[in-house]
Scaffold this motif. Sequence first.
Motif, mmCIF file in Angstrom:
data_model
loop_
_atom_site.group_PDB
_atom_site.id
_atom_site.type_symbol
_atom_site.label_atom_id
_atom_site.label_comp_id
_atom_site.label_asym_id
_atom_site.label_seq_id
_atom_site.Cartn_x
_atom_site.Cartn_y
_atom_site.Cartn_z
ATOM 1 N N TYR A 88 -1.904 1.582 -6.977
ATOM 2 C CA TYR A 88 -2.588 0.883 -6.797
ATOM 3 C C TYR A 88 -2.624 -0.358 -7.398
ATOM 4 N N GLN A 129 -12.779 4.400 -7.752
ATOM 5 C CA GLN A 129 -11.830 3.464 -6.857
ATOM 6 C C GLN A 129 -10.753 2.410 -8.464
ATOM 7 N N SER A 161 -10.402 -1.997 -14.002
ATOM 8 C CA SER A 161 -12.377 -1.074 -12.992
ATOM 9 C C SER A 161 -11.463 0.318 -12.727
ATOM 10 N N GLY A 162 -12.600 1.033 -12.738
ATOM 11 C CA GLY A 162 -12.072 2.115 -12.310
ATOM 12 C C GLY A 162 -11.324 3.272 -12.775
ATOM 13 N N CYS A 198 -4.818 -8.495 -17.104
ATOM 14 C CA CYS A 198 -4.616 -7.530 -15.480
ATOM 15 C C CYS A 198 -5.953 -7.331 -16.685
ATOM 16 N N ARG A 257 0.876 -1.098 -0.099
ATOM 17 C CA ARG A 257 -0.158 -0.258 -0.338
ATOM 18 C C ARG A 257 1.020 1.210 0.041
ATOM 19 N N GLN A 316 -7.049 -6.507 -11.364
ATOM 20 C CA GLN A 316 -7.206 -8.239 -10.939
ATOM 21 C C GLN A 316 -6.903 -8.988 -12.316
ATOM 22 N N GLY A 327 -2.441 -4.820 -7.753
ATOM 23 C CA GLY A 327 -4.237 -5.932 -7.634
ATOM 24 C C GLY A 327 -3.272 -6.416 -6.573
ATOM 25 N N GLN A 328 -4.511 -7.773 -6.541
ATOM 26 C CA GLN A 328 -4.249 -8.375 -5.262
ATOM 27 C C GLN A 328 -3.034 -9.828 -5.348
ATOM 28 N N GLN A 350 -9.658 -0.457 -9.467
ATOM 29 C CA GLN A 350 -9.482 -2.185 -8.744
ATOM 30 C C GLN A 350 -8.789 -2.617 -9.902
#
Lengths: 107, 125
Positions: free
Chosen positions: B114, B1, B25-26, B22, A45, B5, B116-117, B3
């Motif tokens: 920003y 926001q 969105s947003g 990847c 983050r 993925q 991704g996970q 996002q």
Amino acid sequence: DIQMTQSPSSLSASVGDRVTITCRASQDISNFLAWFQQKPGKPPRSLIYAASTLENGVPSRFSGSGSGTDFTLTINSLRPDDFATYFCQHYYTYPPTFGGGTTVEMK
Amino acid sequence: QVQLQESGPGLVKPSGTLSLTCAVSGASIRGSYWWTWVRQSPGKGLEWIGQIYHDGNSNYNPSLNNRLTMSVDESQNQFSLNLISVTAADTALYYCVCAPGYCGSGRCYSLFRYWGQGTLVAVSS
């Protein structure tokens, strides 16, 4: 490549403590430095950029300072949510590189 | 926001090709962002892989020895990574990152804002 060296690699602290993490660049990077927080199983983050500018939504107990080759991240009054690993990263030139990380653990 | 993925195979054979996508969105893939890949492994820590702009301009990490290609798909609002001739050293958690681009103080740069996970990719036979 510019090498980023963080110290310490880990530290133990208590809630309410003031914590300071240092990051040293192998050459002058002006203030092109960012700090990140990472918790287990989560992506990093972004906390701070331009060495001292807080990202939106980052609590004011976090602060950054430094310029040139030496930088610090300070967490005033450590909260339970702050136990994590912190990374510095330069973006002065390509390739951007990261420090090895500092893990803040509960004493 | 914003996002992001990541998607792709979790296992790739040595000497094979690692391909990841990847989905964004947003944010528009045509925006002022550098579409970036970063990987993380216990041995190498966090490593910047490379980045691409929607116009095709790209920057790659020289350490990847010309094995890397990145692309943007405007119609799907996504971007991709192809890494050829993989070895066990390419085993890592791969993150896609939306990095706003700026110019100032005499330099242009991007901020890894920003993430991704992440998707875990293992290289093994």
